[in-house]
Design an enzyme around this catalytic site. Structure first.
Site, PDB file in Angstrom:
ATOM      1  N   GLU B  41       0.897  -1.239  -0.113  1.00 57.55           N
ATOM      2  CA  GLU B  41       0.012   0.123  -0.051  1.00 57.55           C
ATOM      3  C   GLU B  41       0.729   1.189   0.010  1.00 57.55           C
ATOM      4  O   GLU B  41       1.949   1.320   0.799  1.00 57.55           O
ATOM      5  CB  GLU B  41      -0.832   0.023   1.354  1.00 57.55           C
ATOM      6  N   LYS B 112      -9.482   2.086  -2.261  1.00 56.36           N
ATOM      7  CA  LYS B 112      -9.713   1.747  -1.059  1.00 56.36           C
ATOM      8  C   LYS B 112     -11.189   2.142  -0.509  1.00 56.36           C
ATOM      9  O   LYS B 112     -11.619   3.452  -0.818  1.00 56.36           O
ATOM     10  CB  LYS B 112      -8.575   2.292   0.016  1.00 56.36           C
ATOM     11  N   CYS B 148      -5.432  -3.100   2.001  1.00 58.67           N
ATOM     12  CA  CYS B 148      -5.307  -3.158   3.411  1.00 58.67           C
ATOM     13  C   CYS B 148      -6.892  -3.487   4.076  1.00 58.67           C
ATOM     14  O   CYS B 148      -7.330  -4.368   3.909  1.00 58.67           O
ATOM     15  CB  CYS B 148      -4.678  -1.936   3.833  1.00 58.67           C
ATOM     16  N   ILE B 303      18.002  -0.299  34.608  1.00 61.90           N
ATOM     17  CA  ILE B 303      17.844  -1.127  33.869  1.00 61.90           C
ATOM     18  C   ILE B 303      17.355  -0.383  32.611  1.00 61.90           C
ATOM     19  O   ILE B 303      17.535  -0.941  31.396  1.00 61.90           O
ATOM     20  CB  ILE B 303      16.868  -2.195  34.430  1.00 61.90           C
ATOM     21  N   ASP B 304      16.628   0.415  32.458  1.00 63.22           N
ATOM     22  CA  ASP B 304      15.920   1.099  31.230  1.00 63.22           C
ATOM     23  C   ASP B 304      17.011   1.498  30.365  1.00 63.22           C
ATOM     24  O   ASP B 304      17.292   1.251  29.210  1.00 63.22           O
ATOM     25  CB  ASP B 304      15.074   2.424  31.619  1.00 63.22           C
ATOM     26  N   SER B 305      18.248   2.249  30.950  1.00 61.60           N
ATOM     27  CA  SER B 305      19.352   2.838  30.015  1.00 61.60           C
ATOM     28  C   SER B 305      20.235   1.732  29.312  1.00 61.60           C
ATOM     29  O   SER B 305      20.560   1.633  28.351  1.00 61.60           O
ATOM     30  CB  SER B 305      20.048   4.064  30.711  1.00 61.60           C
ATOM     31  N   THR B 405      15.520   7.244  27.170  1.00 64.24           N
ATOM     32  CA  THR B 405      15.508   5.704  27.934  1.00 64.24           C
ATOM     33  C   THR B 405      14.189   5.545  28.733  1.00 64.24           C
ATOM     34  O   THR B 405      14.132   4.768  29.549  1.00 64.24           O
ATOM     35  CB  THR B 405      16.751   5.810  28.764  1.00 64.24           C
TER      36      THR B 405
END
Lengths: 549, 549
Positions: B41, B112, B148, B303-305, B405
């Site tokens: 598409e 469409k 679609c 943990i995020d970074s 982050t």
């Protein structure tokens, strides 16, 4: 038949306050022996409720308000705007509807057929279009009850829809049109609205009661200006702009009226007056509806911050606007002097905080990393971001909302520092080109010189390096703004712009700047919308595109 | 009949590159004696082109590409996606169309009918829906050519549309269905897609060629996974996920096939694998399509970074990811040690820049203003904003893009500093709840421990004041994330949440935090979308509302 038009300032999702305003109007109308009270589109929940509409709980609360309104309608009828559930399983779950309520009962619910889905409007995101058209019967009269866009497909060169609802309703021979609207302001909107109403009056030969919403909802400013028009297309009356209003009319007088009656009494506002009043309302409602009182802003000595401050003072009172002057080693003495003079003239507070030491601390911290590199935009932006940090520290410490002072020309070409001077809770001038900022300054000074002449006369500068001028990086604003207007508001492409006489290199450069800086605008505060095409929800561009960029 | 399916990674507005990819596929198909090549598409301009569609110049360039494609089609047919102008004056100016091109000529253009206008989709903003349905004749076969969403209204409990295009086309007895799509990834999408294709195959008893777009366009990630399905609803073949692919099929083999053929060979990805691969593609395409090579991010020791960095390294290579450790006086030694250990394990560069001196400079600068006030969020945010400023200084000096982050849990409740840790060009984890970030960490460490165990095990903390923990301000993430999921993804309201067993005070508090922090999310970077409801373009909320807030 006596008809009351209640032009109220609603607050999205604030059912308590919205109902209270409607209740007061209904009681006033009852006291005055009115037969019918008209409220604007989605008056129950405020417009636009956006994705709150996807919550069943939100719709239930809307329905509760309708029941509370119904309880007030003994001996009177009310037309109120409210979402309605679609009982069919196919299609969207809701309609955008006008409830006709009489004698404690919802008598009929008329759904909107034409769902604006362009610019700032997303109605087909939520609503199923109406496909059945009937008049509403009331006291022996037939009302053509319509919702906003439903009367906007008449008399257009390029109609957006294949259907014209009034062409259907007219078959049942209505006596008058009621249109409940939430039609946001832009500086062309009064003329457009009048043109559309006239086209309807003339095509259907019916009087029209047009009830608009007033008040700002984040970026959208609704200007009110509800109309009553006779069947000849003459304005019988025009309600206030930019404030709430309530008036009553005898239907028969309008039907019999020949000419414009009250209209001549209304002052006709110039474009810049309208923009000024819209921005003041936009600031006022942003603060009031968020329950904040105090604004803060950085005064640079330039015209943008001076005009932003004057508007904020108008909206919030001088006692609620705090200015901070944040000079660096590149700031000129006149920037400080002119800003101090402005604060003194207005009588509002200011602090002067030098950023020199903090800037030095950054340079020392970055020294191991920056060693051997040339002074460039990195050092410039550090200064702008120190200012942003300090202003936000005030905001966090003392509950100010920071006003952003960027204008539309800067925002368009990315002439500003993200997280620096592009900080703020609300962008006041983000839909006002630099050349229009000068007009706003002149308007502010129309009676006496509030903004010092020096601020207006000096060459614009960001003062982030020695002797910097905007004109070092950008074309003259007079030319730049014209190219931007043609590209942004008028959607003219590079070929059309060259055909208009702009130089090709200039056109290519400006369009590239606009498209490449989409990433910056994505992260800027909501912009008070005053033009037909503002940055923000009404202009949706890919960031990672490669078109004219 | 030999049919080639070309699953390409297009770039919005990059007509040159898009055409080049299509040309290569057409030439390959010709060399292999294929009869028909299928593209996805809006392949000509990339999906979603958004408001570029409002520029006549943009549409003209699309049409030019169609002409260039047509020139290549001697002895072959091509189906390509491209906007088409609406010749009628009424209605929207464009259609979203599939061009059937054969022997140097556009033979037919199929529009469409069902225009997705919900979540991230805005198609009715631009396109007029199709109302006429016919098959396309080709080499004695009849193709049901659809775009679609046109096949997505089958087999739903709550159909979004009142029309079903295939119910119309089937009347002309087509031999097979072609569906050209640009269907963005979320972690449920593979199953949804398969369900919809099966429902179509079973209802119409026809084979289906489903060609999807692959690649990321800012926040939207298209996962590819094009399908070929036989008339019994069995998957005949499944193209690659998250990368380009090209395959050829003999139509008759598919028609005659009885069972799932190739499908069993495809690895079935777990939810977290899909999210992982989607994020990697999202980062990669953001940089590549913007012509940037290098990413920078702040490593906090959390943990995020760490997960953001691991994903960036996967996408861009370890030599292109620069980390900066920015400790303050409130940072613990383990934050530094763990971050250094992570960089060493990955083998990527890092700098260690203390923000202590700069923070002191701010405190001294603000001392006259802050005197007599308590340490509060203002001082906390100054630190976060110093980090933002330093990271942006790297970005401006050395042409890095800063990766944000923040995770979805923080973004939801506003646990982050605007212009501080909320800075960045792209939010990698903004659609990943904290509990899912742990899953991503575990997945990253599936073969060996890349992210040090200590980073995963420690209690989350912003370290902006002594001994601060996320749990001081927020409910446990396990509970918080569940409430957020029900509210954001599932659109459950307060009553439903209480009915599910969540405490009322908790529900009220969380929903209020989410709604009050709309202003923060408004100014954050684009978020890579991996869930059915991500912050950003797919979730549109008023800022100045008063609902559950």
């Amino acid at each position: 038949m006596k008809i009351a038009v209640a032009q109220n300032n609603y607050h999205i999702g604030n059912f308590q306050s919205n109902f209270q305003k409607m209740k007061i109007a209904i009681e006033r109308a009852k006291a005055n022996k009115a037969d019918l009270v008209l409220f604007s589109e989605l008056s129950v929940c405020g417009y636009p409720p956006r994705d709150f509409l996807e919550f069943d709980d939100f719709i239930s609360r809307c329905e509760e308000v309708i029941q509370k309104i119904a309880a007030l309608t003994e001996g009177i009828a009310v037309i109120a705007g409210c979402p309605a559930r679609n009982p069919r399983i196919e299609g969207k779950d809701l309609f955008n509807s006008a409830y006709f309520i009489e004698n404690k009962e919802v008598k009929t619910v008329v759904h909107k057929a034409l769902l604006p889905t362009y610019d700032v409007f997303d109605e087909y995101r939520y609503f199923e279009p109406n496909r059945e058209f009937h008049v509403v019967h009331f006291q022996g009269k037939k009302i053509a009850l319509t919702v906003c866009e439903d009367i906007w497909n008449v008399g257009n060169d390029n109609p957006l829809y294949t259907l014209c609802p009034m062409d259907e309703i007219i078959k049942e021979l209505p006596d008058f049109i009621v249109n409940i609207s939430a039609s946001p302001f832009d500086y062309n909107q009064t003329e457009n609205r009048l043109r559309v109403l006239r086209a309807n009056a003339e095509r259907y030969r019916l009087p029209i009661f047009y009830v608009n919403h007033v008040g700002a909802q984040t970026e959208l400013i609704f200007d009110g200006g509800s109309y009553v028009m006779n069947a000849k297309g003459k304005v019988f009356d025009e309600l206030s702009y930019f404030k709430e209003d309530y008036r009553e009319y005898i239907l028969e007088e309008i039907i019999e009226s020949e000419n414009t009656l009250h209209h001549d009494k209304m002052p006709v506002l110039s474009k810049i007056e309208k923009i000024h009043d819209a921005l003041v309302l936009g600031i006022e409602d942003y603060f009031r509806k968020l329950d904040f009182q105090k604004a803060i802003l950085g005064l640079s000595g330039g015209i943008d911050s001076a005009v932003t401050m004057a508007l904020a003072v108008k909206a919030l009172g001088k006692e609620n606007v705090m200015s901070v002057l944040l000079p660096s080693e590149y700031s000129s003495q006149h920037s400080i002097d002119d800003s101090v003079e402005l604060c003194k003239r207005i009588g509002s507070s200011y602090d002067l905080i030098s950023i020199k030491e903090t800037y030095q601390a950054y340079l020392e911290t970055m020294q191991p990393v920056f060693t051997g590199t040339e002074f460039n935009i990195a050092e410039e932006n550090i200064q702008a971001r120190i200012r942003g940090n300090i202003l936000m520290a005030y905001s966090n410490k003392f509950k100010y909302i920071l006003l952003n002072t960027s204008n539309k020309s800067e925002a368009a070409v990315g002439y500003g520092t993200l997280y620096g001077d592009m900080c703020g809770g609300l962008s006041v001038l983000g839909d006002v080109y630099k050349t229009q900022v000068y007009e706003l300054a002149a308007y502010t000074n129309r009676e006496k010189e509030i903004i010092p002449k020096n601020i207006i006369d000096k060459a614009p500068s960001a003062e982030l390096r020695p002797n910097q001028k905007d004109s070092d990086s950008l074309p003259d604003y007079a030319v730049l703004d014209e190219v931007l207007f043609q590209y942004i508001e008028q959607r003219q492409g590079p070929k059309e712009l060259v055909k208009m006489g702009f130089e090709k290199t200039l056109v290519d450069r400006v369009l590239k700047l606009v498209n490449q800086n989409e990433f910056k605008r994505y992260q800027t505060p909501p912009v008070l919308r005053v033009s037909p095409k503002a940055f923000g929800m009404g202009r949706r561009m890919p960031i990672v595109g490669r078109y004219l960029s």
